[in-house]
Design an enzyme around this catalytic site. Structure first.
Site, PDB file in Angstrom:
ATOM      1  N   LYS A  72       0.858  -1.185   0.000  1.00 13.51           N
ATOM      2  CA  LYS A  72       0.000   0.000   0.000  1.00 13.51           C
ATOM      3  C   LYS A  72       0.897   1.238   0.000  1.00 13.51           C
ATOM      4  O   LYS A  72       1.684   1.449   0.922  1.00 13.51           O
ATOM      5  CB  LYS A  72      -0.910  -0.005   1.227  1.00 13.51           C
ATOM      6  CG  LYS A  72      -1.846   1.193   1.307  1.00 13.51           C
ATOM      7  CD  LYS A  72      -2.722   1.094   2.556  1.00 13.51           C
ATOM      8  CE  LYS A  72      -3.636   2.292   2.693  1.00 13.51           C
ATOM      9  NZ  LYS A  72      -4.463   2.214   3.922  1.00 13.51           N
TER      10      LYS A  72
ATOM     11  N   LYS B 195      -2.361  -1.497  -3.590  1.00 13.33           N
ATOM     12  CA  LYS B 195      -3.203  -0.300  -3.507  1.00 13.33           C
ATOM     13  C   LYS B 195      -2.309   0.935  -3.570  1.00 13.33           C
ATOM     14  O   LYS B 195      -1.349   1.017  -2.809  1.00 13.33           O
ATOM     15  CB  LYS B 195      -3.994  -0.317  -2.191  1.00 13.33           C
ATOM     16  CG  LYS B 195      -4.889   0.894  -1.989  1.00 13.33           C
ATOM     17  CD  LYS B 195      -5.627   0.815  -0.661  1.00 13.33           C
ATOM     18  CE  LYS B 195      -6.520   2.037  -0.457  1.00 13.33           C
ATOM     19  NZ  LYS B 195      -7.263   1.987   0.821  1.00 13.33           N
TER      20      LYS B 195
END
Length: 324
Positions: free
Chosen positions: A194, A247
């Site tokens: 992420k 992400k």
């Protein structure tokens, strides 16, 4: 003699027969934002079509999702009161636990994933307990309360937990806590890679989680780092993650492909709020063929190696797939 690649492109049925990448409704997880109250369904200005909803409205939304053939959701909570440690997320009567129980009672066939973090529940907007001197999150103290939050979610009936705070050691901590508590069969979807991204802006509007100071660069990943991204995901696999995730998605498809080539675990991408908002804005201004670009984007995620797509476009895509 040269190869005539167009031979397999001239007829529509043959194009379908040789198509390498396909998209299905079962590929998608739809994000939902639940807040305290009743009869609340407030559209977020920066994310057209995305709403903050009270539990009763979430239950109605589940009816609509099932009609579209979507049975997987990920829940984000917006509590009535926030404090320094995100107490609402540690309470069996908090907004997420309440929502899980209600959904599983009314819609037991829905697969409920819970986002496990503290940024939505804290008054400072960061993902755990704060080191005020260095203005960052205290890693190991946050692991302790993350384990508490995971047990709350599990008891309420969550089908899968997705820790998003990017704390070192979060997967092994949650796996051990869940196993000890008797939830050894509850899967964990790791936010394993992420990035500290500018694409999250609209999400912070809907989740009301903008940091009150600084940013999250001391715990989320540097967007410039490729090798570190691979190491993060492989480390989460070794710690017991059942599903990995990248992400954001759109600007990181090279990372998706490399992780896919380095693991056999299922791989998810989170098609984040900024990506969604950009396509929405371009579509509203008629700068693009919106439906076509959305579908092309989703196929791009699958082609790069994703098995699962978390996307605010999921309802739209489900409708498009009905037409195709």
């Amino acid at each position: 003699m040269f190869q005539r690649f167009r031979r397999t492109r001239l007829k529509g049925q043959l194009r379908s027969l040789v198509r390498e990448t396909t998209l299905a409704k079962d590929d998608f997880i739809y994000p939902l934002f639940v807040r305290s109250g009743e009869g609340i369904k407030t559209e977020v200005s920066s994310m057209p079509g995305v709403f903050q909803m009270s539990v009763d409205e979430i239950l109605k939304e589940c009816v609509e999702l099932k009609k579209l053939g979507l049975y997987s959701i990920i829940l984000f909570g917006i509590p009535e009161v926030k404090d320094s440690i995100g107490s609402d997320s540690l309470c069996e009567h908090g907004i997420i636990a309440t929502a899980i129980r209600a959904i599983k009672k009314e819609h037991p066939e829905m697969f409920v994933v819970t986002d496990l973090c503290f940024c939505e529940y804290t008054d400072h907007g960061h993902c755990g307990i704060i080191d005020e001197v260095n203005e960052t999150v205290i890693n190991d103290a946050t692991l302790e309360i993350s384990a508490e939050q995971a047990i709350i979610h599990a008891k309420a009936g969550a089908d899968m937990i997705a820790p998003s705070g990017m704390m070192d050691g979060i997967i092994v901590t949650l796996r051990e806590a869940l196993d000890i508590a008797g939830y050894e069969n509850l899967p964990i979807m790791a936010y394993s890679t992420k990035f500290a991204s500018g694409y999250y802006g609209p999400f912070r509007d809907v989740a009301e989680s903008t940091p009150s100071f600084g940013d999250r660069s001391s715990y989320q990943m540097d967007p410039a780092n490729r090798r570190e991204a691979i190491n993060e995901s492989i480390a989460d696999e070794m710690q017991g993650a059942d599903i990995l995730m990248v992400k954001p998605a759109l600007a990181y498809l090279d990372i998706v492909r490399e992780i896919r080539d380095n693991t056999s675990l299922p791989l998810a991408v989170y098609n984040v709020s900024g990506e969604y908002a950009m396509l929405k804005a371009a579509g509203e201004r008629e700068l693009i063929d919106y439906d076509r670009v959305v579908m092309e984007t989703m196929i791009g995620f699958k082609r790069a190696g994703a098995d699962i797509i978390i996307s605010y476009h999921a309802k739209e895509v489900a409708k498009m797939l009905e037409i195709v």
